[in-house]
Structure formats: C-alpha cells, structure tokens
Design a protein around this motif. Sequence first.
Motif, PDB file in Angstrom:
ATOM      1  N   ARG A   1      -0.501  -1.668 -13.714  1.00  0.00           N
ATOM      2  CA  ARG A   1       0.296  -2.887 -13.556  1.00  0.00           C
ATOM      3  C   ARG A   1       1.278  -3.054 -14.723  1.00  0.00           C
TER       4      ARG A   1
ATOM      5  N   THR B   1      12.367  -7.284  -9.310  1.00  0.00           N
ATOM      6  CA  THR B   1      12.702  -8.579  -8.729  1.00  0.00           C
ATOM      7  C   THR B   1      11.417  -9.390  -8.583  1.00  0.00           C
ATOM      8  N   GLU B   2      11.564 -10.654  -8.249  1.00  0.00           N
ATOM      9  CA  GLU B   2      10.369 -11.482  -8.069  1.00  0.00           C
ATOM     10  C   GLU B   2       9.475 -10.923  -6.967  1.00  0.00           C
ATOM     11  N   ARG B   3      10.109 -10.448  -5.907  1.00  0.00           N
ATOM     12  CA  ARG B   3       9.325  -9.864  -4.808  1.00  0.00           C
ATOM     13  C   ARG B   3       8.612  -8.603  -5.277  1.00  0.00           C
ATOM     14  N   GLU B   4       9.327  -7.740  -5.988  1.00  0.00           N
ATOM     15  CA  GLU B   4       8.721  -6.505  -6.484  1.00  0.00           C
ATOM     16  C   GLU B   4       7.606  -6.827  -7.485  1.00  0.00           C
ATOM     17  N   ARG B   5       7.848  -7.819  -8.302  1.00  0.00           N
ATOM     18  CA  ARG B   5       6.835  -8.222  -9.275  1.00  0.00           C
ATOM     19  C   ARG B   5       5.564  -8.704  -8.574  1.00  0.00           C
ATOM     20  N   SER B   6       5.741  -9.446  -7.485  1.00  0.00           N
ATOM     21  CA  SER B   6       4.597  -9.933  -6.724  1.00  0.00           C
ATOM     22  C   SER B   6       3.797  -8.779  -6.133  1.00  0.00           C
ATOM     23  N   VAL B   7       4.507  -7.778  -5.614  1.00  0.00           N
ATOM     24  CA  VAL B   7       3.845  -6.594  -5.047  1.00  0.00           C
ATOM     25  C   VAL B   7       3.074  -5.849  -6.136  1.00  0.00           C
TER      26      VAL B   7
ATOM     27  N   LEU C   1       5.424  -2.951 -14.657  1.00  0.00           N
ATOM     28  CA  LEU C   1       6.166  -4.158 -15.032  1.00  0.00           C
ATOM     29  C   LEU C   1       7.093  -3.931 -16.216  1.00  0.00           C
TER      30      LEU C   1
ATOM     31  N   LYS D   1      -3.879  -5.488  -9.289  1.00  0.00           N
ATOM     32  CA  LYS D   1      -4.834  -6.541  -9.629  1.00  0.00           C
ATOM     33  C   LYS D   1      -6.012  -6.005 -10.423  1.00  0.00           C
TER      34      LYS D   1
ATOM     35  N   LEU E   1       1.889  -7.021  -8.935  1.00  0.00           N
ATOM     36  CA  LEU E   1       0.725  -7.803  -9.362  1.00  0.00           C
ATOM     37  C   LEU E   1      -0.436  -7.690  -8.378  1.00  0.00           C
ATOM     38  N   ARG E   2      -0.099  -7.670  -7.084  1.00  0.00           N
ATOM     39  CA  ARG E   2      -1.159  -7.505  -6.078  1.00  0.00           C
ATOM     40  C   ARG E   2      -1.740  -6.098  -6.126  1.00  0.00           C
TER      41      ARG E   2
END
Length: 302
Positions: free
Chosen positions: A228, A210-216, A232, A222, A218-219
């Motif tokens: 990463r 999900t977008e939230r999971e994707r954000s996590v 993904l 990093k 990516l952080r």
Amino acid sequence: MAEDVLASNVRDCALVFEGGGYRGAYTAGIANALLEHEVYFDFVCGLSAGASHTVDYVSRDHTRVKEAFMAHGGSQEIGGMGSFLRGKGYFNADYLYEGCVRDGALPFDFKTFSANPARIAIQAFERDTGRTVVFTKKEMPDVWSLLRRVRASSTLPVMMPPSPIDDRILLDGGLGEGAGIPVHLAEKAGYEKFFFVATRPSGYRKKPPTERERSVILRMGKNRPYLRNALLTRAKRYNAELDRLSELEREGRLLWVRPDFMPVRSTTIDPLELDQAYKMGHAQAEREMDRWMDFLFGGTHG
C-alpha cells in the motif's frame, strides 16, 4: 561462445534499463542498436521490462531482444482481458517467461549469457516486508531460475499473478528502491557513470494517485501495508529520482536516452504497433549513435 569473444569494451559506465511494460518494444530497438554497433557494457541492470532487456542484451541475442516485446504467441494467448478473466493475468506471465522458452517459440541463449563476463543486477519488491530484492548471476544457475527472477521483477500487482520464489511473494521492481529508475543498482556496484535508457519522454513527471485510484489502493492494500505504501508514494519517489538524475546529467555523469515520442502504452499488445515502436527506437539510436559513442569512448571510437 568463448569469453574472449564476449569481452566487454565499456568498463567505466553502466547500462541501465527502465521498465515500462510493452513500452519496452521501443527501447528494444535501442538495445539492439547497441549490440549491432558492438557496444558491450561490463555491467547491465534493470527492472520490470528492463530486467528482460538486461538478460537478453547480455545473451547478445538480437532476435530475442526484439521478439520478447513483439507479443507474438503463436497458438498461445499473450494477454488481454480474456486472459485476465481466465485468471492468467492481463499479461500471460506463464507463457511470456518460462512457457515460450519451454515450447521453443522464443529460446533463451543461457550458454552465452553465462559465458559473458558482464555482471548484471535486476530487482524485485518483496510484498510482505517492503524489501527491495536484488538478483545477480549468482542467483541464476540455470535458465529456469533466471526466467523466474525476471518474471518476479516484472510482476505488476493485479495485472499478473505472482510466482513465489523461496516462499516469498515478489512483485514488480518498480515498487522498490528508485520507484522504477534503477540507477542505484549501478551505483551500488561501484559505478559513477551511467547510460540510462528511459521509456518516458523528456518532461514526463509521474502524477500522484487520483482519489479514485487512492481508494482502490487502500482497499487492495488493506492487509498489505508495505505494498500500500509503495503504491501511494511511488509518484513522489519516482519524481525525486528524476530530479537526482537531472543533477547527474548536469555533472556529465549520465547520458539520458529518452524516446523522441512513445507511440505505445505499457499495456499495448498489438504486434503491428509494437513493431512500429521498435523501428522508431532503433531509428532514434542510429541518429544519436555518434553522440552516444562520444560519451562512452570519447574520441577513441572509429
């Protein structure tokens, strides 16, 4: 135990175990049913929870096959949020692998494992290179080296602290080639026929982050580009592998053992729920054993 007693009777088909954390309680029932019916494969492979099944099945220890997934820790904490907050990981890997063998709560029969002529392969993911790392018996000269490699194959990012091997940070094998489905390990060993024990029911497809999971991701990734990318792309890679296995199944080269219904999650650590899952897996195996025997032995089994 002598090698002649441990001889394999399935030589043209590989036994392949999918991972899935404590969903392995269900497939432990299947693994034990195979042992009870004296079905002995000459090549066994798996990753993550399936790596535990691989070595336990080859050790032919019915008790360990089951108890490794029953979340019994005696006085030790198996896992949970308390363990996570204390820095031991949601799953207390220090105890679940080496610790329970060291204190005698869940011994590993390394003598039988070593004497068994069956070959094995388990895999892990090298965090800083993106390489898929494969371990065989050659890398397991003693019980401690075996347990470290099984642990590496099962080390979920964030959920479990990694335990380096030869200064390499190794993580869950499901991040590597096959994205969690290790049939390729058997193919690389020369096999063309597969008995695949899955932990997901028919029709399952892995959903992309999900977008939230994707954000996590990516952080978290990093400074870890290989990790990463693996996280993904895992859903897409896993689903592509499902499609490939469906083709092998249509060709009659793969028997796909799927759970009728998976009653537990990968993170379930309630012993009663896990015991029920084990019984369900074992019952399914008994119902399907004749079909399995036909696939493995044709009309030659008694």
